[in-house]
Motif scaffolding. Structure first.
Motif, PDB file in Angstrom:
ATOM      1  N   LYS A  66      38.700  12.475  10.314  1.00 39.62           N
ATOM      2  CA  LYS A  66      38.633  13.179  11.599  1.00 39.62           C
ATOM      3  C   LYS A  66      37.187  13.414  12.013  1.00 39.62           C
ATOM      4  O   LYS A  66      36.836  13.321  13.187  1.00 39.62           O
ATOM      5  CB  LYS A  66      39.366  14.522  11.501  1.00 39.62           C
ATOM      6  N   ASP A  67      36.353  13.721  11.041  1.00 42.57           N
ATOM      7  CA  ASP A  67      34.934  13.948  11.325  1.00 42.57           C
ATOM      8  C   ASP A  67      34.242  12.674  11.809  1.00 42.57           C
ATOM      9  O   ASP A  67      33.158  12.726  12.373  1.00 42.57           O
ATOM     10  CB  ASP A  67      34.211  14.471  10.069  1.00 42.57           C
ATOM     11  N   ASP A  68      34.899  11.537  11.563  1.00 39.14           N
ATOM     12  CA  ASP A  68      34.336  10.259  12.003  1.00 39.14           C
ATOM     13  C   ASP A  68      35.041   9.767  13.270  1.00 39.14           C
ATOM     14  O   ASP A  68      34.902   8.611  13.674  1.00 39.14           O
ATOM     15  CB  ASP A  68      34.481   9.223  10.877  1.00 39.14           C
ATOM     16  N   GLY A  69      35.858  10.651  13.853  1.00 38.03           N
ATOM     17  CA  GLY A  69      36.529  10.319  15.112  1.00 38.03           C
ATOM     18  C   GLY A  69      37.758   9.449  14.972  1.00 38.03           C
ATOM     19  O   GLY A  69      38.216   8.834  15.940  1.00 38.03           O
ATOM     20  N   VAL A  70      38.344   9.373  13.774  1.00 40.51           N
ATOM     21  CA  VAL A  70      39.536   8.549  13.546  1.00 40.51           C
ATOM     22  C   VAL A  70      40.788   9.381  13.813  1.00 40.51           C
ATOM     23  O   VAL A  70      40.904  10.511  13.353  1.00 40.51           O
ATOM     24  CB  VAL A  70      39.554   8.004  12.100  1.00 40.51           C
ATOM     25  N   THR A  71      41.737   8.825  14.555  1.00 40.78           N
ATOM     26  CA  THR A  71      42.967   9.559  14.891  1.00 40.78           C
ATOM     27  C   THR A  71      43.891   9.638  13.683  1.00 40.78           C
ATOM     28  O   THR A  71      43.747   8.880  12.715  1.00 40.78           O
ATOM     29  CB  THR A  71      43.723   8.861  16.028  1.00 40.78           C
ATOM     30  N   TYR A  72      44.900  10.530  13.767  1.00 37.42           N
ATOM     31  CA  TYR A  72      45.868  10.676  12.676  1.00 37.42           C
ATOM     32  C   TYR A  72      46.589   9.362  12.410  1.00 37.42           C
ATOM     33  O   TYR A  72      46.760   8.944  11.274  1.00 37.42           O
ATOM     34  CB  TYR A  72      46.900  11.753  13.025  1.00 37.42           C
ATOM     35  N   HIS A  73      47.042   8.728  13.495  1.00 37.92           N
ATOM     36  CA  HIS A  73      47.806   7.491  13.311  1.00 37.92           C
ATOM     37  C   HIS A  73      46.930   6.418  12.649  1.00 37.92           C
ATOM     38  O   HIS A  73      47.348   5.759  11.703  1.00 37.92           O
ATOM     39  CB  HIS A  73      48.331   6.991  14.653  1.00 37.92           C
ATOM     40  N   GLN A  74      45.715   6.276  13.156  1.00 44.04           N
ATOM     41  CA  GLN A  74      44.830   5.263  12.602  1.00 44.04           C
ATOM     42  C   GLN A  74      44.446   5.600  11.168  1.00 44.04           C
ATOM     43  O   GLN A  74      44.198   4.708  10.354  1.00 44.04           O
ATOM     44  CB  GLN A  74      43.574   5.122  13.472  1.00 44.04           C
ATOM     45  N   TYR A  75      44.455   6.886  10.864  1.00 47.84           N
ATOM     46  CA  TYR A  75      44.142   7.305   9.491  1.00 47.84           C
ATOM     47  C   TYR A  75      45.116   6.693   8.494  1.00 47.84           C
ATOM     48  O   TYR A  75      44.718   6.164   7.456  1.00 47.84           O
ATOM     49  CB  TYR A  75      44.176   8.842   9.396  1.00 47.84           C
TER      50      TYR A  75
END
Length: 485
Positions: A20-29
């Motif tokens: 999240k701190d790198d701007g990645v969404t939950y789904h993409q995570y």
């Protein structure tokens, strides 16, 4: 889920904070984590031969922290066209959303720290499915759209009683939950050690089929099936990437059992399905899937499928499709599901249970409706849906997955005060084949949710919030008047 599995899932899910701190969404995570977990689990399970040399977990981990991200992105590209068929399917068009080298290094280090011995002992499939469930329950991820509650899946599988002889299909496979649950049921109710060579071959190559239209979801499904020991054959069994409502769907083999929760809504752009074998043309996806299901069953084959309320009462093409369904199949049972169990769509849903007739017409003589919606608490974060909520339904349904006339005579109509009732085909015809049947009076006047026209619970929640805000404004106004007085 055991305590150990729960603990491992929680640790994996907590890594989303890093992303999240790198701007990645939950789904993409979860997609990102799937790529990394595939590499790590291949090492842990001794299946690294699936991956080309030089593009494995140790190769990634062995890179200097500053070089690791660049190598990882090259690795994703390479695995999309190299390695086993399964690897190429999972990594097809793969790309990373990670921007900072430190983010990837933290993920690699933390994944390596996990108790992989315990994870293997508990079952890597359970760990991964726990992660998918966690993602589906996270509102911000929007993943609920492809995740059916496991308690509902298990109940549907239980009453349908899959066997080793079945050809099982999910035409809207999502992450593979129905096929995995069916596989678990078969293995728990039949000793694999006693299977003949012929049975083992049938199990591996001609038992589980599915199709998924969203490529990222398809990756998750393949990973899920692999970790549960189910094979993928690009020419046969497994979950294939494609559109069931296109000619690709008609290529799926005829099934003896279909278990599914098709997507709701219309096809993108409102276009008609491109299948040529549907009797009725419509842009409504659930009506297209319903036609696929009853056309995709072998004579005597059975199905259990989740559909929203509008499938039961739509007066246009829906009425024609319901009529054809009841002519060609024995629609013996409808389970009215509680509100709030599908977060993403939030619509009211039902499970339709039917068996493909061995004759062309007149197969439905009576329809039994079990109301698990009226006077039931709405499910959500506070009240979790569990298997025990389906216990009475399973008993009432009985032990015949086909709903044959002989077994239906053993069922008990509980009358207007009960949850399980029988309705004749003639009575339904008088209602223009409207199957949206309810009879229980709501004990709580406030429980109007179950009486509203089908609509997204999200919209209902918004209306409730707006009403609450209006009420607060009124209170503020009264307070202001008191101050002025």
């Amino acid at each position: 889920m055991t305590t150990i599995t729960h603990d491992i899932v929680a640790k994996l899910w907590n890594l989303c904070n890093v992303l999240k701190d790198d701007g990645v969404t939950y789904h993409q995570y979860v997609i990102e984590l799937t790529y990394l977990l595939f590499l790590k689990m291949a090492k842990e399970t001794g299946t690294e031969n699936l991956l080309p040399e030089g593009y494995r977990w140790d190769d990634l981990e062995g890179r200097a922290a500053t070089e690791r991200l660049d190598f990882y992105k090259l690795l994703l590209l390479h695995l999309g066209s190299n390695g086993s068929t399964l690897v190429k399917e999972i990594f097809a068009n793969a790309s990373s959303s990670i921007k900072k080298p430190n983010t990837l290094s933290t993920l690699v280090t933390e994944i390596d720290k996990l108790d992989w011995y315990s994870a293997r002992r508990e079952g890597l499939g359970d760990v991964y499915e726990g992660l998918l469930e966690k993602n589906a329950n996270e509102k911000k991820s929007g993943a609920g759209q492809y995740f059916t509650p496991r308690s509902l899946i298990d109940s549907m599988v239980h009453v349908m009683r899959p066997t080793l002889e079945d050809i099982i299909q999910d035409p809207a496979a999502g992450t593979g939950g129905f096929l995995i649950a069916a596989n678990r049921y078969i293995r728990e109710n039949s000793d694999p050690n006693t299977w003949t060579k012929k049975q083992k071959h049938k199990y591996r190559s001609n038992t589980f089929y599915g199709m998924e239209h969203v490529q990222d979801t398809h990756r998750l499904a393949l990973m899920n099936l692999m970790l549960h020991g189910l094979e993928f054959d690009p020419q046969g069994a497994g979950i294939h990437y494609g559109d069931t409502l296109s000619p690709e769907g008609s290529a799926l083999p005829k099934a003896t059992l279909i278990l599914t929760n098709p997507p709701f809504g219309s096809k993108k752009g409102g276009g008609l399905a491109t299948r040529k074998d549907f009797t009725f043309s419509t842009s409504n996806k659930q009506f297209c899937f319903l036609q696929h299901i009853y056309a995709g069953l072998k004579p005597g084959g059975r199905a259990a499928a989740v559909f929203p309320d509008n499938v039961l009462f739509d007066s246009n093409v829906g009425k024609q499709i319901r009529t054809e369904l009841m002519e060609k199949c024995n629609l013996h049972t409808i389970l009215r599901l509680p509100s709030g169990i599908f977060y993403a769509q939030g619509v009211k849903t039902n499970v339709l249970f039917f068996t493909c007739g061995k004759k062309e017409n007149g197969n439905t003589q009576e329809v039994w409706v079990y109301d698990l919606r009226a006077n039931i608490s709405q499910f959500g974060k506070r009240t979790q849906l569990t298997r025990k909520h389906f216990a009475e339904f399973e008993v009432a349904f009985g032990d015949d997955p086909l709903g044959s006339p002989a077994s239906l005579t053993k069922r008990v109509d509980t009358g207007e005060q009960g949850r399980f009732r029988k309705f004749t085909r003639e009575w339904i015809a008088e209602r223009s084949d409207n199957l949206d049947i309810s009879w229980l009076k709501y004990e709580n006047e406030a429980d109007t949710d179950a009486q509203l026209e089908p609509a997204a619970l999200v919209q209902e929640a918004m209306a409730e919030l707006e009403a609450a805000l209006e009420e607060l404004r009124g209170i503020l106004g009264e307070l202001a008047e008191e101050v002025e007085a």
